[in-house]
Design a protein around this motif. Sequence first.
Motif, short mmCIF file in Angstrom:
data_model
loop_
_atom_site.label_atom_id
_atom_site.label_comp_id
_atom_site.label_asym_id
_atom_site.label_seq_id
_atom_site.Cartn_x
_atom_site.Cartn_y
_atom_site.Cartn_z
N LEU A 107 10.37 -1.83 -2.91
CA LEU A 107 8.92 -1.87 -3.10
C LEU A 107 8.32 -0.47 -3.04
N LEU A 108 8.79 0.33 -2.07
CA LEU A 108 8.11 1.59 -1.80
C LEU A 108 8.70 2.81 -2.52
N GLU A 109 10.01 2.90 -2.57
CA GLU A 109 10.59 4.18 -3.02
C GLU A 109 10.45 4.46 -4.52
N PRO A 110 10.62 3.46 -5.41
CA PRO A 110 10.38 3.78 -6.83
C PRO A 110 8.92 4.15 -7.06
N TYR A 111 8.02 3.46 -6.37
CA TYR A 111 6.59 3.79 -6.48
C TYR A 111 6.35 5.23 -6.01
N ALA A 112 6.92 5.56 -4.85
CA ALA A 112 6.74 6.92 -4.30
C ALA A 112 7.31 7.96 -5.27
N ALA A 113 8.45 7.63 -5.89
CA ALA A 113 9.05 8.59 -6.83
C ALA A 113 8.15 8.79 -8.05
N SER A 114 7.52 7.70 -8.52
CA SER A 114 6.65 7.85 -9.69
C SER A 114 5.43 8.70 -9.34
N LYS A 115 4.89 8.50 -8.14
CA LYS A 115 3.75 9.32 -7.71
C LYS A 115 4.19 10.78 -7.53
N SER A 165 4.96 12.06 -2.77
CA SER A 165 4.02 11.08 -3.32
C SER A 165 2.61 11.33 -2.81
N GLY A 166 2.51 12.05 -1.68
CA GLY A 166 1.20 12.34 -1.10
C GLY A 166 0.67 11.22 -0.24
#
Length: 236
Positions: A107-115, A165-166
């Motif tokens: 849930l978190l890491e692909p999102y963080a990578a995209s950010k 990701s900030g």
Amino acid sequence: MEKPADDAGRLALAPPPGRGPIKRTGMVQEVFERIRGDILSLAIPPDTRISVEHLVRVLGVSQTPIREALSMLEASGLVTKKHFSGYCTAPKLNRKQFEQLYELRFLLEPYAASKAASHISDTELRRLCKLALQMEPRTEDDSRASYDRFADEDSEFHTLITHGSGNDLIVESLARLHIHLHIFRLRFHHEVTQEAFAEHAQIILALQQRDPDAAAAAMRRHLEKSYARLVHYAME
Ligand SMILES: [Zn+2]
């Protein structure tokens, strides 16, 4: 974590800078690393009582630094303190814990990578690159110590990306779980380091291209492969 207010008085009694027990702190760190290495490499097996007296004899130090090191390990979940029997090593992750951990990572890491693809600074990206290169597996160094180091570096690699990701809350949520310490206890094998090295390179490439979708996809692929490499070692 903020210190509670009633600690303020005690803090005022701290020795002036440069006069504190620096050597002992260094020793606690050394003791901490030795015990941690033994837990990660399973030299001290999971779910086993840790004898402080035994460590006193083996490490040649007094009980105090050992107890301090054990409470530091307690914070990372590698050690638990039981009421009557003292310190124990944590059991290995079971299948359910493993599944839940990866569910959260997906849930978190692909999102963080995209950010991170848009937010990470050039300096952080250079640091990430340097770290990834440092993780290149060397066939002549297939030791447990190098695997222990790999666990730390992999943890740092993933932290740098989530940090990029900030979003500080994502960083904190993942850091609190000490994921890499626990997953790398499941299996000790050099193929883990070789495959992860190539997968990390794909993530970095996407970040360098500042491509959010590619970064998320590369992270997802890395997590899928990591899951597949380790899932069979998590007991039901
Ligand atoms: Zn990784």
